[in-house]
Design an enzyme around this catalytic site. Structure first.
Site, short mmCIF file in Angstrom:
data_model
loop_
_atom_site.label_atom_id
_atom_site.label_comp_id
_atom_site.label_asym_id
_atom_site.label_seq_id
_atom_site.Cartn_x
_atom_site.Cartn_y
_atom_site.Cartn_z
N HIS A 156 -14.88 70.03 15.57
CA HIS A 156 -15.51 71.02 16.43
C HIS A 156 -16.64 71.71 15.68
O HIS A 156 -16.41 72.36 14.66
CB HIS A 156 -14.47 72.03 16.92
CG HIS A 156 -13.49 71.42 17.87
ND1 HIS A 156 -12.16 71.76 17.90
CD2 HIS A 156 -13.68 70.47 18.84
CE1 HIS A 156 -11.56 71.05 18.86
NE2 HIS A 156 -12.46 70.26 19.42
N ALA A 157 -17.85 71.57 16.22
CA ALA A 157 -19.06 71.95 15.50
C ALA A 157 -19.05 73.39 14.99
O ALA A 157 -19.46 73.68 13.88
CB ALA A 157 -20.26 71.72 16.40
N ARG A 158 -18.56 74.29 15.82
CA ARG A 158 -18.67 75.72 15.47
C ARG A 158 -17.65 76.17 14.44
O ARG A 158 -17.70 77.32 13.98
CB ARG A 158 -18.51 76.56 16.73
CG ARG A 158 -17.14 76.41 17.41
CD ARG A 158 -17.15 77.15 18.73
NE ARG A 158 -15.94 76.92 19.51
CZ ARG A 158 -15.80 77.34 20.76
NH1 ARG A 158 -16.78 78.00 21.35
NH2 ARG A 158 -14.68 77.12 21.43
N GLU A 357 -5.11 75.28 11.70
CA GLU A 357 -6.09 76.24 12.19
C GLU A 357 -6.28 77.24 11.06
O GLU A 357 -5.35 77.95 10.68
CB GLU A 357 -5.59 76.96 13.45
CG GLU A 357 -5.32 76.04 14.65
CD GLU A 357 -6.58 75.59 15.40
OE1 GLU A 357 -7.69 76.03 15.03
OE2 GLU A 357 -6.44 74.79 16.34
O1 0X9 Z 1 -7.86 72.57 21.01
C1 0X9 Z 1 -7.98 71.97 19.94
O2 0X9 Z 1 -8.53 70.89 19.83
C2 0X9 Z 1 -7.43 72.60 18.68
N1 0X9 Z 1 -7.74 74.01 18.65
S1 0X9 Z 1 -9.30 74.48 18.48
O3 0X9 Z 1 -9.39 75.87 18.80
N2 0X9 Z 1 -9.73 74.36 16.98
O4 0X9 Z 1 -10.13 73.68 19.30
C3 0X9 Z 1 -5.94 72.43 18.63
C4 0X9 Z 1 -5.48 71.00 18.63
C5 0X9 Z 1 -4.00 70.87 18.48
N3 0X9 Z 1 -3.40 71.47 19.61
C6 0X9 Z 1 -2.09 71.63 19.78
N4 0X9 Z 1 -1.29 71.26 18.85
N5 0X9 Z 1 -1.69 72.16 20.90
ZN ZN Z 2 -11.13 72.92 16.68
#
Ligand code: 0X9
Ligand code: ZN
Length: 743
Positions: A156-158, A357
């Site tokens: 994810h770029a940001r 995260e």
């Molecule tokens: O939504 C996503 O791709 C990830 N969060 S982000 O805010 N960095 O975009 C989480 C991916 C993993 N998701 C779960 N385990 N639910």
């Molecule tokens: Zn992400």
């Protein structure tokens, strides 16, 4: 959306006056209103009733004010926070966010500086023809058969901080190979592949045009831009619960799995590798560790193994405020996400996989200031080392149910380890326990099968009080592969103090809750204090027949007391049920230990996780306790978990989502112990023995007690009372001489 327009403009999009706001929503309708206001959602968990974090333009913010909802402004001016991000915190590499070209230069420099360790590989190109660069790091020699750990950042770029942390991991691995024997041992047996920027086109775009761009740079043809790479992987691709088919959505999955060159490149490169051992996908923000599945609540068949590893990794990661990351199965820790890298990594290779995260917890979100880069890098490092340690040995060894916290003096210690291997091939004699007292010569005994499934056990003498037992296990598989516990790369042996334990407090739960209280919303199978009622499934006993010890155990805490013989009747079905202790003051204790018998049964790979709290709210996760289907005693040396501070709190969490499975847990006889050695009569210098070196102290104790206290400030004068009459007098001389000559 502002940034779509900005794609074609020369100037970067600006976010002057935009705010990030945390809004309280009471119901679905209010949530819907907010989501109609903006689609730039920053929070990772939201729902109604609850809170949601969104970015709002000044006009949208004015609209919010008209709604009469309560809210809190997290970022007053998004553009100001963006500008702040571009101001370096210092002159080091990790004091600033690096542009793509700088990241590539740094990777090139690492490879050029240590061609014996690091190789730069282009697995690309990206959609816009940029190289996708991987640093492949491993010690000298043939690495083709070594286990490989994959670390990727910035899908994810940001999520700029992920670029820096991932680059740091590569940098530190390469640069500490010579000086850190643990890193050297790891890299000599394993390959670590690091790709700091999976989405280089988007990353450049977030620098040049739209800071908050998330997806890649695919022109979707309808005026919308980008595929969410983390919805483009093939496992569970296409589910509408957790991804979107709308090209304008921030979670647009693309027209087909692996439609995008960036995800395809990773898949194709890994397909050429002989042994993928772990897969880590690094994102921001929220300080979470999420293991599969991301796309469904149902636990994976390897849930217990994933939980064990990721709780272990999690415990190593502590932020500056002393807070731990939270580890959880992905779909429970976050919203559902389908077609993710983490599910693909696990689903394809059947190995430990997680989404990290990184920082922060929401104060700055994607716009964390450069001052947080270095600390974020440093806090993640030990977690990644732990991951490498646990996933790159040929066999997985783990003490059962947990490592012993102490051994009783002049007695015996039983050690059980569970050894799991992809292939069979352990025979009697191939598992050995080495033990020694203090730094003496080790003795080696064979371990024999027993204790639990895949378990090996041995009993050894403990030795005198005040000494330390050093333990290590080695297992040699029939194909010659050898593994050690503890991992020799980091720790030659487990140090077990030999001490007497005194009970500081004991809660037997027979007549009171023992200071524990239930929290959490779980309905079926909530923790309750009561007398368990045995239930059985086809494979074992689910609920115990009573408290611990069986027969006279009375009541205990149990996850629902059955009133029928149906094992499904009072087991856990739903989110975690939790009991949390009262606060324990551990200030005056010399070496506190908590000890408790626990019961955990599961036929669905559920786990019991315990947490200890220092001073709340910083829970440190304890190891996942194995589900043995019988009472077992677990002990923890509190100072391993709450290194500083006087107050500790303990909690037990257990959940049981998998439909049609049975999960039961119980806790009894929760004890706080303190470890010490009673003074040894005649041991005047406190070295643990009565020898001629005690004569001086003994004479001094008789003739000049005040001077004795000066010379032996941490010893007690009463040690001179060898005849036990309560006084140190000439009447003790005879006994003292007797003690000396006995030895
Ligand atoms: O939504 C996503 O791709 C990830 N969060 S982000 O805010 N960095 O975009 C989480 C991916 C993993 N998701 C779960 N385990 N639910
Ligand atoms: Zn992400």
């Amino acid at each position: 959306m502002a940034w779509v327009v900005a794609a074609h403009a020369a100037q970067p999009a600006r976010y002057d006056g935009d705010r990030v706001v945390r809004v309280e929503v009471a119901d679905e309708a209010q949530l819907e209103t907010i989501l109609n206001l903006t689609d730039d959602v920053w929070s990772h968990e939201f729902g109604a009733p609850g809170e949601i974090e969104v970015r709002l333009s000044p006009a949208q913010f004015a609209a919010l004010e008209g709604l009469g909802l309560s809210y809190e402004v997290m970022i007053e001016d998004v553009q100001a926070a963006i500008d702040e991000q571009l101001t370096p915190a210092g002159r080091g590499t990790f004091d600033q966010f690096l542009r793509l070209s700088q990241v590539r230069d740094h990777m090139a420099a690492l490879a050029a500086g240590r061609p014996d360790l690091a190789q730069r590989i282009n697995i690309g190109p990206s959609l816009q023809n940029r190289p996708l660069e991987v640093l492949r790091i491993t010690g000298p020699g043939d690495s083709s058969q070594r286990p490989l750990v994959w670390l990727q950042g910035c899908q994810h770029a940001r999520e700029w901080i992920t670029v820096m942390v991932t680059l740091y991991l590569a940098d530190r691995l390469v640069n500490t190979y010579d000086s850190d024997p643990g890193v050297r041992a790891l890299l000599d047996r394993a390959v670590v592949c690091v790709i700091p920027v999976v989405n280089p086109d988007g990353y450049e775009y977030s620098w040049n045009a739209a800071r908050l761009h998330r997806k890649n740079m695919r022109n979707n043809g309808n005026g919308t831009l980008g595929v969410d790479l983390n919805r483009n992987w093939s496992v569970a691709w296409g589910l509408s619960n957790g991804s979107s088919g709308d090209p304008g959505s921030e979670t647009y999955r693309g027209p087909a799995p692996f439609s995008e060159p960036e995800t395809t490149a990773v898949r194709n490169y890994l397909a050429t590798q002989s042994r993928v051992a772990a897969f880590l996908d690094i994102h921001s923000f929220s300080q979470l560790i999420l293991w599969p599945w991301a796309h469904q609540t149902r636990r994976s068949p390897d849930n217990e193994r994933q939980a064990e590893i990721w709780y272990d990794v999690c415990r190593e990661i502590v932020d500056e405020l002393g807070a731990y990351y939270i580890a959880n199965q992905g779909n429970q820790g976050l919203y559902p996400a389908a077609g993710t890298a983490v599910d693909w990594g696990y689903g394809t290779y059947n190995v430990p996989a997680a989404t990290f995260e990184l920082r922060d917890r929401g104060d700055f979100g994607f716009l964390v200031p450069p001052t947080q880069i270095q600390p974020n890098c440093e806090e993640i490092w030990p977690g990644v080392l732990r991951l490498l340690s646990e996933t790159t040995q040929p066999l997985r060894l783990r003490p059962m149910p947990v490592a012993p916290a102490f051994a009783a003096p002049n007695s015996t210690l039983e050690l059980t380890v569970r050894i799991r291997s992809a292939r069979a091939g352990l025979s009697v004699g191939s598992v050995q326990l080495a033990y020694r007292t203090d730094n003496g010569q080790p003795a080696v005994v064979p371990m024999s099968p027993g204790g639990c499934v895949d378990c090996w056990t041995a009993t050894i003498p403990s030795g005198p009080c005040g000494t330390t037992l050093g333990l290590s296990v080695s297992a040699t598989r029939s194909d010659g592969a050898v593994a050690h516990w503890p991992d020799r790369a980091f720790q030659p042996e487990l140090q077990v103090p030999v001490r007497s334990a005194t009970i500081v407090s004991l809660a037997d739960f027979n007549t009171s809750n023992g200071g524990f209280a239930v929290s959490g919303a779980n309905s079926a199978g909530r923790w309750v204090r009561g007398t368990p009622q045995a239930t059985f499934t086809a494979t074992g006993q689910a609920e115990p027949s009573g408290g611990y010890p069986l027969g006279s155990g009375g009541a205990c805490w149990v996850t629902g007391v059955s009133t029928t013989t149906d094992p499904e009747q009072s087991d856990i079905d739903g989110p975690p049920t939790e009991i949390v202790s009262t606060l324990y003051n551990i200030a005056g204790l010399s070496d506190p230990v908590v000890q408790f018998p626990y019961w955990l049964y599961s036929d669905g790979n559920e786990v019991l996780a315990a947490v200890s709290f220092g001073t709340p709210p910083n829970p440190k996760p304890l190891p996942a306790l194995p589900a043995l289907g019988r009472w077992a005693v677990a002990q923890f040396r509190v100072r391993d978990w709450v290194p500083t501070g006087d107050i500790a709190r303990f909690g037990f969490f257990v959940s049981g989502y998998l439909p049609g499975t049975v999960t039961e847990a119980a806790i009894d006889d929760f004890a706080l112990l303190d470890l010490s050695c009673p003074p040894l009569p005649g041991d005047m210098n406190c070295d643990g023995f009565v020898t001629v070196s005690d004569i001086g102290g003994f004479v001094l104790a008789l003739t000049d007690p005040a001077q004795y206290a000066v010379v032996y400030p941490s010893c007690e004068l009463a040690r001179g009372d060898v005849n036990g009459d309560g006084f140190v007098t000439v009447a003790d001389i005879g006994v003292f001489v007797g003690l000396l000559t006995m030895r």
